[in-house]
Design a protein around this motif. Structure first.
Motif, PDB file in Angstrom:
ATOM      1  N   UNK A   5      51.525  42.982  46.017  1.00 40.92           N
ATOM      2  CA  UNK A   5      50.152  43.395  45.770  1.00 40.92           C
ATOM      3  C   UNK A   5      49.410  42.213  45.170  1.00 40.92           C
ATOM      4  N   UNK A   6      48.209  42.006  45.622  1.00 42.83           N
ATOM      5  CA  UNK A   6      47.393  40.934  45.076  1.00 42.83           C
ATOM      6  C   UNK A   6      46.101  41.554  44.567  1.00 42.83           C
ATOM      7  N   UNK A   7      45.861  41.397  43.283  1.00 41.66           N
ATOM      8  CA  UNK A   7      44.621  41.871  42.686  1.00 41.66           C
ATOM      9  C   UNK A   7      43.711  40.666  42.509  1.00 41.66           C
ATOM     10  N   UNK A   8      42.485  40.776  42.964  1.00 38.91           N
ATOM     11  CA  UNK A   8      41.543  39.682  42.770  1.00 38.91           C
ATOM     12  C   UNK A   8      40.270  40.227  42.136  1.00 38.91           C
ATOM     13  N   UNK A   9      39.579  39.346  41.440  1.00 40.41           N
ATOM     14  CA  UNK A   9      38.334  39.713  40.787  1.00 40.41           C
ATOM     15  C   UNK A   9      37.192  39.785  41.775  1.00 40.41           C
ATOM     16  N   UNK A  10      36.015  40.209  41.314  1.00 37.32           N
ATOM     17  CA  UNK A  10      34.858  40.352  42.197  1.00 37.32           C
ATOM     18  C   UNK A  10      34.464  39.065  42.909  1.00 37.32           C
ATOM     19  N   UNK A  14      41.292  35.138  39.978  1.00 27.63           N
ATOM     20  CA  UNK A  14      42.405  35.925  39.452  1.00 27.63           C
ATOM     21  C   UNK A  14      41.912  36.996  38.486  1.00 27.63           C
ATOM     22  N   UNK A  15      42.770  37.980  38.243  1.00 19.94           N
ATOM     23  CA  UNK A  15      42.472  39.081  37.335  1.00 19.94           C
ATOM     24  C   UNK A  15      43.457  39.001  36.174  1.00 19.94           C
ATOM     25  N   UNK A  16      42.934  39.032  34.980  1.00 18.10           N
ATOM     26  CA  UNK A  16      43.801  39.065  33.807  1.00 18.10           C
ATOM     27  C   UNK A  16      44.410  40.455  33.684  1.00 18.10           C
TER      28      UNK A  16
END
Length: 60
Positions: A5-10, A14-16
């Motif tokens: 899974x890759x979470x990215x910011x708007x 990267x997402x903390x």
């Protein structure tokens, strides 16, 4: 089988973990009735290790 899974910011950055946890994950757990809503704005969300990001990354 392993899934990533890759979470990215708007903005695609990267997402903390702490930001995702406090701004999205914990409110979702509250909405689902898994943990109680904090009584005040100063109060933190309840611990949810068995339902938190730690558990999620172990189940995927």
């Amino acid at each position: 089988m392993t899934k990533h899974l890759v979470f990215s910011g708007p903005m695609g950055n990267h997402v903390w973990r702490t930001s995702l946890n406090e701004e999205a994950w914990k409110p979702a757990l509250v909405a689902a009735g898994v943990i109680p809503e904090p009584e005040t704005k100063e109060e933190r969300y309840a611990a949810a290790r068995e339902h938190g990001m730690h558990a999620a990354r172990r189940t995927v």
